[in-house]
Design a protein around this motif. Structure first.
Motif, PDB file in Angstrom:
ATOM      1  N   VAL A 128     -16.861   5.362  26.221  1.00 22.97           N
ATOM      2  CA  VAL A 128     -18.067   6.190  26.097  1.00 22.97           C
ATOM      3  C   VAL A 128     -19.196   5.633  26.962  1.00 22.97           C
ATOM      4  N   ALA A 129     -19.386   4.312  26.929  1.00 16.15           N
ATOM      5  CA  ALA A 129     -20.488   3.697  27.663  1.00 16.15           C
ATOM      6  C   ALA A 129     -20.296   3.811  29.171  1.00 16.15           C
ATOM      7  N   VAL A 130     -19.104   3.521  29.648  1.00 13.88           N
ATOM      8  CA  VAL A 130     -18.851   3.542  31.099  1.00 13.88           C
ATOM      9  C   VAL A 130     -18.916   4.969  31.636  1.00 13.88           C
ATOM     10  N   CYS A 131     -18.309   5.912  30.939  1.00 13.87           N
ATOM     11  CA  CYS A 131     -18.323   7.306  31.405  1.00 13.87           C
ATOM     12  C   CYS A 131     -19.738   7.878  31.416  1.00 13.87           C
ATOM     13  N   SER A 132     -20.491   7.629  30.353  1.00 17.97           N
ATOM     14  CA  SER A 132     -21.862   8.155  30.306  1.00 17.97           C
ATOM     15  C   SER A 132     -22.745   7.503  31.367  1.00 17.97           C
ATOM     16  N   ALA A 133     -22.574   6.198  31.588  1.00 16.44           N
ATOM     17  CA  ALA A 133     -23.360   5.520  32.618  1.00 16.44           C
ATOM     18  C   ALA A 133     -23.012   6.047  34.008  1.00 16.44           C
ATOM     19  N   PHE A 134     -21.745   6.336  34.257  1.00 10.09           N
ATOM     20  CA  PHE A 134     -21.333   6.855  35.569  1.00 10.09           C
ATOM     21  C   PHE A 134     -21.904   8.245  35.816  1.00 10.09           C
ATOM     22  N   ILE A 135     -21.829   9.119  34.806  1.00  7.17           N
ATOM     23  CA  ILE A 135     -22.367  10.473  34.965  1.00  7.17           C
ATOM     24  C   ILE A 135     -23.886  10.423  35.160  1.00  7.17           C
ATOM     25  N   ILE A 190     -21.862  13.248  26.918  1.00  4.92           N
ATOM     26  CA  ILE A 190     -22.847  14.165  27.498  1.00  4.92           C
ATOM     27  C   ILE A 190     -24.261  13.809  27.026  1.00  4.92           C
ATOM     28  N   ALA A 191     -24.401  13.520  25.733  1.00  3.44           N
ATOM     29  CA  ALA A 191     -25.725  13.189  25.192  1.00  3.44           C
ATOM     30  C   ALA A 191     -26.271  11.907  25.811  1.00  3.44           C
ATOM     31  N   LEU A 192     -25.445  10.884  25.943  1.00  3.49           N
ATOM     32  CA  LEU A 192     -25.909   9.622  26.526  1.00  3.49           C
ATOM     33  C   LEU A 192     -26.224   9.775  28.006  1.00  3.49           C
ATOM     34  N   ALA A 193     -25.466  10.603  28.721  1.00  4.45           N
ATOM     35  CA  ALA A 193     -25.759  10.842  30.142  1.00  4.45           C
ATOM     36  C   ALA A 193     -27.096  11.543  30.320  1.00  4.45           C
ATOM     37  N   ILE A 194     -27.380  12.518  29.455  1.00  7.85           N
ATOM     38  CA  ILE A 194     -28.669  13.214  29.535  1.00  7.85           C
ATOM     39  C   ILE A 194     -29.815  12.271  29.202  1.00  7.85           C
ATOM     40  N   SER A 254     -25.909   1.756  26.486  1.00  8.57           N
ATOM     41  CA  SER A 254     -25.108   2.883  26.001  1.00  8.57           C
ATOM     42  C   SER A 254     -24.241   2.471  24.818  1.00  8.57           C
ATOM     43  N   ILE A 255     -23.686   1.258  24.872  1.00 10.28           N
ATOM     44  CA  ILE A 255     -22.879   0.776  23.750  1.00 10.28           C
ATOM     45  C   ILE A 255     -23.741   0.666  22.494  1.00 10.28           C
ATOM     46  N   SER A 256     -24.963   0.185  22.645  1.00 13.32           N
ATOM     47  CA  SER A 256     -25.863   0.059  21.494  1.00 13.32           C
ATOM     48  C   SER A 256     -26.227   1.420  20.912  1.00 13.32           C
ATOM     49  N   ILE A 257     -26.542   2.385  21.788  1.00 14.48           N
ATOM     50  CA  ILE A 257     -26.904   3.718  21.295  1.00 14.48           C
ATOM     51  C   ILE A 257     -25.708   4.389  20.627  1.00 14.48           C
ATOM     52  N   GLU A 258     -24.529   4.253  21.232  1.00 11.82           N
ATOM     53  CA  GLU A 258     -23.332   4.870  20.636  1.00 11.82           C
ATOM     54  C   GLU A 258     -23.027   4.268  19.275  1.00 11.82           C
ATOM     55  N   THR A 260     -25.213   2.948  17.246  1.00 10.34           N
ATOM     56  CA  THR A 260     -26.244   3.444  16.328  1.00 10.34           C
ATOM     57  C   THR A 260     -25.943   4.857  15.858  1.00 10.34           C
ATOM     58  N   LEU A 261     -25.541   5.719  16.794  1.00 15.26           N
ATOM     59  CA  LEU A 261     -25.214   7.096  16.430  1.00 15.26           C
ATOM     60  C   LEU A 261     -24.008   7.159  15.503  1.00 15.26           C
ATOM     61  N   SER A 262     -22.987   6.353  15.791  1.00 13.92           N
ATOM     62  CA  SER A 262     -21.805   6.328  14.925  1.00 13.92           C
ATOM     63  C   SER A 262     -22.138   5.749  13.560  1.00 13.92           C
ATOM     64  N   PHE A 263     -23.024   4.776  13.513  1.00 12.01           N
ATOM     65  CA  PHE A 263     -23.441   4.208  12.232  1.00 12.01           C
ATOM     66  C   PHE A 263     -24.165   5.249  11.383  1.00 12.01           C
ATOM     67  N   LEU A 264     -24.945   6.101  12.033  1.00 14.24           N
ATOM     68  CA  LEU A 264     -25.669   7.151  11.318  1.00 14.24           C
ATOM     69  C   LEU A 264     -24.783   8.340  10.967  1.00 14.24           C
ATOM     70  N   GLY A 265     -23.562   8.361  11.503  1.00 13.88           N
ATOM     71  CA  GLY A 265     -22.634   9.436  11.166  1.00 13.88           C
ATOM     72  C   GLY A 265     -22.699  10.647  12.054  1.00 13.88           C
ATOM     73  N   VAL A 266     -23.381  10.560  13.203  1.00 10.86           N
ATOM     74  CA  VAL A 266     -23.492  11.706  14.111  1.00 10.86           C
ATOM     75  C   VAL A 266     -22.833  11.431  15.456  1.00 10.86           C
ATOM     76  N   GLY A 267     -22.127  10.320  15.568  1.00 11.19           N
ATOM     77  CA  GLY A 267     -21.495   9.960  16.831  1.00 11.19           C
ATOM     78  C   GLY A 267     -20.074  10.474  16.913  1.00 11.19           C
ATOM     79  N   VAL A 268     -19.142   9.575  17.184  1.00 10.59           N
ATOM     80  CA  VAL A 268     -17.738   9.956  17.271  1.00 10.59           C
ATOM     81  C   VAL A 268     -17.229  10.323  15.886  1.00 10.59           C
ATOM     82  N   PRO A 269     -16.248  11.216  15.767  1.00 14.42           N
ATOM     83  CA  PRO A 269     -15.732  11.605  14.443  1.00 14.42           C
ATOM     84  C   PRO A 269     -15.041  10.448  13.749  1.00 14.42           C
ATOM     85  N   ILE A 270     -14.842  10.595  12.450  1.00 13.54           N
ATOM     86  CA  ILE A 270     -14.273   9.516  11.655  1.00 13.54           C
ATOM     87  C   ILE A 270     -12.827   9.229  12.025  1.00 13.54           C
TER      88      ILE A 270
END
Length: 324
Positions: A128-135, A190-194, A254-258, A260-270
């Motif tokens: 997630v981090a590498v792909c979003s950073a590249f885009i 997509i969200a992290l790239a934006i 990006s790793i930190s944001i991802e 955080t989002l997963s910890f809050l339950g809105v990131g990657v699915p379970i």
């Protein structure tokens, strides 16, 4: 003898002199290349001379290798329902699971091996981090180069969009985007790239404006070259170097944001492993004594982000001769 106020007439060199000059130039080029190689080697040795940099580089290499070969080196597949047993729930580190496998870092509440879950979660976080950073890098590079080359109203319009983007907290923008897009690895990318493209755009614009004023750009413009060719062949190669360091640091961000989002339950699915979701899964068991469910994924997240930041910071010092 030449008359006064006249230029001296230079006779053509013989073939032997021309060949000797070519040989001397070739030898000089060889020594120059050897000097460049030696200087690059000394820079690399100086880069790894500090113990913290060496340890961070080795740790980052191990993290990347573990994430790449996670399906091979993981003791079990933590998301294979035919292997996971609820009877193995909340086993302490070092205890034996129902099928005989030793859980070196314990198991979580669902009976999944924490070590295997960390390896698979680390893989997802890095992807997630590498792909979003590249885009984000591609988008920011294009916007920054266009703004720096054309200037005027184009520059003002694009930079106002960048200012608006940077005025909002990154985590807030990501939360709003994921609320609209939904869960999924592709949605998080997509969200992290934006969220990040504006940082790349501002950085490359600052570097490209300096290059835009130099003589070789004016010469290319005087020759009638197209704007696309000037930007692609001349301006971009000389403006991209600051993005190398920025991309490294933004990958850790990006790793930190991802997480955080997963910890809050809105990131990657379970159903998909992630370091943030692993920390969230064990958060309810901290007070009950099962600290390892949250502790070990948190340590891995901290080590990964810290190693990337240290390597990126030392890379910035190496690539910038003005920083002592």
């Amino acid at each position: 003898f030449e008359p006064h106020c006249r230029y001296f007439v230079c006779c053509a060199r013989s073939s032997c002199e021309a060949a000797r000059g070519a040989r001397m130039k070739k030898i000089q080029n060889i020594f120059t290349a050897e000097g460049e190689t030696e200087r690059n080697g000394l820079d690399l040795l100086r880069y790894f001379s500090q113990p913290i940099t060496f340890v961070s580089g080795v740790l980052l290499l191990l993290v990347v290798l573990c994430a790449t070969f996670a399906p091979i080196i993981a003791p079990t597949d933590p998301y294979d329902l035919s292997v996971v047993s609820i009877l193995d729930g909340r086993l302490a580190p070092g205890e034996q699971m129902f099928d005989g496998t030793v859980a070196w870092l314990g198991t979580d509440g669902a009976g999944r091996d924490v070590l295997s879950a960390i390896l698979f979660g680390l893989r997802t976080s890095l992807i997630v981090a590498v792909c979003s950073a590249f885009i984000a890098l591609i988008i920011g590079l294009l916007v920054g180069l266009i703004a720096a080359y054309f200037g005027g109203k184009t520059d003002a319009f694009l930079m106002r969009i960048v200012d608006i983007q940077l005025s909002f907290p990154a985590i807030l923008v990501a939360l709003v985007l994921l609320a609209l897009l939904g869960k999924g690895i592709d949605k998080v990318i997509i969200a992290l790239a934006i969220v990040q493209w504006a940082i790349y755009a501002r950085t490359v614009r600052a570097s490209a404006i300096v290059e835009r004023r130099k003589e070789y750009i004016e010469a290319a413009t005087s020759l009638g070259l197209s704007s696309f060719r000037i930007i692609w062949r001349h301006l971009m190669p000389n403006s991209i170097s600051p993005l190398i360091v920025l991309a490294t640091l933004q990958t850790a961000h990006s790793i930190s944001i991802e997480a955080t989002l997963s910890f809050l339950g809105v990131g990657v699915p379970i159903t998909e492993p992630s370091l943030g979701s692993l920390i969230s899964n064990g958060f309810d068991y901290i007070l009950s004594g099962a600290y390892w469910i949250t502790f070990f994924p948190g340590i891995m997240l901290l080590a990964t982000v810290a190693s990337i930041n240290i390597v990126g910071d030392r890379l910035r010092v190496l690539l910038n001769p003005k920083i002592s």
